[in-house]
Design an enzyme around this catalytic site. Structure first.
Site, PDB file in Angstrom:
ATOM      1  N   GLU A   3     -11.924  22.737 -21.642  1.00  0.00           N
ATOM      2  CA  GLU A   3     -12.395  22.337 -22.966  1.00  0.00           C
ATOM      3  C   GLU A   3     -13.893  22.093 -22.888  1.00  0.00           C
ATOM      4  OE1 GLU A   3     -10.410  19.293 -25.627  1.00  0.00           O
ATOM      5  OE2 GLU A   3     -12.286  18.227 -25.195  1.00  0.00           O
TER       6      GLU A   3
ATOM      7  N   TYR B 214     -15.120  20.213 -32.144  1.00  0.00           N
ATOM      8  CA  TYR B 214     -16.253  20.006 -33.040  1.00  0.00           C
ATOM      9  C   TYR B 214     -16.202  18.585 -33.563  1.00  0.00           C
ATOM     10  CZ  TYR B 214     -12.851  21.293 -36.699  1.00  0.00           C
ATOM     11  OH  TYR B 214     -11.748  21.387 -37.507  1.00  0.00           O
TER      12      TYR B 214
ATOM     13  N   GLY C  10      -7.089  14.611 -35.928  1.00  0.00           N
ATOM     14  CA  GLY C  10      -8.511  14.302 -35.845  1.00  0.00           C
ATOM     15  C   GLY C  10      -8.815  12.859 -36.189  1.00  0.00           C
ATOM     16  N   ASP C  11      -9.987  12.414 -35.753  1.00  0.00           N
ATOM     17  CA  ASP C  11     -10.427  11.040 -36.007  1.00  0.00           C
ATOM     18  C   ASP C  11     -11.139  10.954 -37.358  1.00  0.00           C
ATOM     19  OD1 ASP C  11      -9.541  10.163 -33.483  1.00  0.00           O
ATOM     20  OD2 ASP C  11     -11.383  10.948 -32.564  1.00  0.00           O
TER      21      ASP C  11
ATOM     22  N   TYR D 231       1.088  13.712 -26.331  1.00  0.00           N
ATOM     23  CA  TYR D 231       0.663  12.477 -25.669  1.00  0.00           C
ATOM     24  C   TYR D 231       1.739  11.997 -24.699  1.00  0.00           C
ATOM     25  CZ  TYR D 231      -2.846  12.559 -29.323  1.00  0.00           C
ATOM     26  OH  TYR D 231      -3.879  12.949 -30.135  1.00  0.00           O
TER      27      TYR D 231
ATOM     28  N   HIS E  46       1.177   8.669 -28.680  1.00  0.00           N
ATOM     29  CA  HIS E  46      -0.057   8.474 -29.443  1.00  0.00           C
ATOM     30  C   HIS E  46      -0.265   6.976 -29.631  1.00  0.00           C
ATOM     31  CE1 HIS E  46      -2.939   8.529 -32.753  1.00  0.00           C
ATOM     32  NE2 HIS E  46      -3.147   9.804 -32.495  1.00  0.00           N
TER      33      HIS E  46
ATOM     34  N   GLN F 215      -2.977  15.071 -24.103  1.00  0.00           N
ATOM     35  CA  GLN F 215      -4.066  14.123 -23.954  1.00  0.00           C
ATOM     36  C   GLN F 215      -4.245  13.861 -22.462  1.00  0.00           C
ATOM     37  OE1 GLN F 215      -6.872  12.645 -24.399  1.00  0.00           O
ATOM     38  NE2 GLN F 215      -6.332  11.709 -26.379  1.00  0.00           N
TER      39      GLN F 215
ATOM     40  N   GLN G 256     -17.013   5.714 -18.063  1.00  0.00           N
ATOM     41  CA  GLN G 256     -16.054   6.511 -18.827  1.00  0.00           C
ATOM     42  C   GLN G 256     -14.828   5.701 -19.232  1.00  0.00           C
ATOM     43  OE1 GLN G 256     -16.413  10.108 -15.985  1.00  0.00           O
ATOM     44  NE2 GLN G 256     -15.385  10.938 -17.779  1.00  0.00           N
TER      45      GLN G 256
END
Length: 279
Positions: free
Chosen positions: A11, A43, A102-103, A141, A145, A172, A208
């Protein structure tokens, strides 16, 4: 990299600054030498850099001749916007997307968020299946999630998403393979048979844990926490320890015959190359 049953993928993300954009193409040329099966590109929230994503995935698909996957999200997309985005992807030669909820963008008001046209990834998958010929991957996940009330409800939603048209899954990030194997057993028992690519994030700095990892909802096993406690203050030692940890995870996953390894490269070619040289 020797051929095996386990696929390899990466990714990447479009940089925020225009002057850094050309570096992405250099990065991708180097990633090609590692022979990935596909490369996905993210993106910004709400599609703020969707145009950049299309340019990048087109380069991956056409110039590098590697399968490209463009991330698309529910949040911030109207049906009209989504149709335009999908048309642009098809024109760019890209035929594969990763459908995500998405967030929520910080600029989005409560009213806009409540009135969005796609609430969940499954809604997005249904629309894409009905209105496009795109191949659709989805996220999953292993530890559920972070917003789901229970693992059971999360798995039900995952089954709904796959039934709607998802043909492969990318997890994830996780740091304890036990969670992944348990998750795999559960979804196979539910009749989810699509390939599952294990998402691996190399932790090369102590910071991180306070950013990327905390946002993912992934738990941090004692072994990784101990590494950070010992090496966190030494930049180079922490980087080496983080790479070793990721390599150990991947080797174990490959020994278990997983469908795929998906490395969250964070656009760091040196780290990605070192990991791949050891697996």
């Amino acid at each position: 990299m020797p051929q095996s049953q386990t696929s390899l993928s990466f990714e990447i993300f479009p940089p925020k600054k225009e002057e850094e954009f050309e570096n992405v193409f250099s990065l991708l040329r180097e990633l090609k030498s590692l022979h990935p099966d596909f490369i996905s590109c993210t993106y910004g929230a709400g599609g703020s850099r969707a145009g950049k994503t299309i340019e990048i995935v087109s380069f991956i698909q056409k110039e590098l001749q590697i399968d490209a996957i463009a991330h698309i999200t529910c949040v911030g997309f109207t049906r009209e916007d989504l149709a335009r985005n999908c048309d642009a992807l098809m024109e760019a030669g890209v035929k594969h997307v990763l459908a995500l909820r998405g967030d929520r963008p910080q600029s989005m008001s409560d009213e806009q968020f409540r009135n969005r046209e796609f609430f969940y990834a499954a809604d997005l998958v249904r629309y894409l299946k009905e209105h496009t010929d795109l191949q659709i991957s989805g996220a999953c996940y292993p530890e559920k999630h972070f917003e789901a009330p229970s693992l059971e409800s999360d798995l039900r939603h995952l089954k709904e998403k796959v039934d709607a048209g998802v043909t492969s899954l990318i997890t994830q990030m996780f740091f304890d393979n036990t969670y992944f194997y348990r998750f795999l057993e559960q979804i196979r028992g539910m009749g989810i048979t699509v390939p599952v690519h294990a998402g691996i994030m190399p932790i090369t700095t102590a910071g991180q844990l306070g950013t990327t990892v905390s946002l993912s909802g992934s738990s941090v096993p004692k072994k990784l926490a101990d590494l950070i406690a010992v090496y966190g203050d030494n930049k180079e030692d922490m980087r080496k320890a983080g790479i070793d940890y990721a390599v150990s995870q991947i080797r174990d996953l490959k020994e278990h015959g997983v469908d795929g390894i998906h490395i969250y490269s964070m656009n760091k070619i040196k780290t990605t190359r070192e990991i791949c040289s050891q697996i």
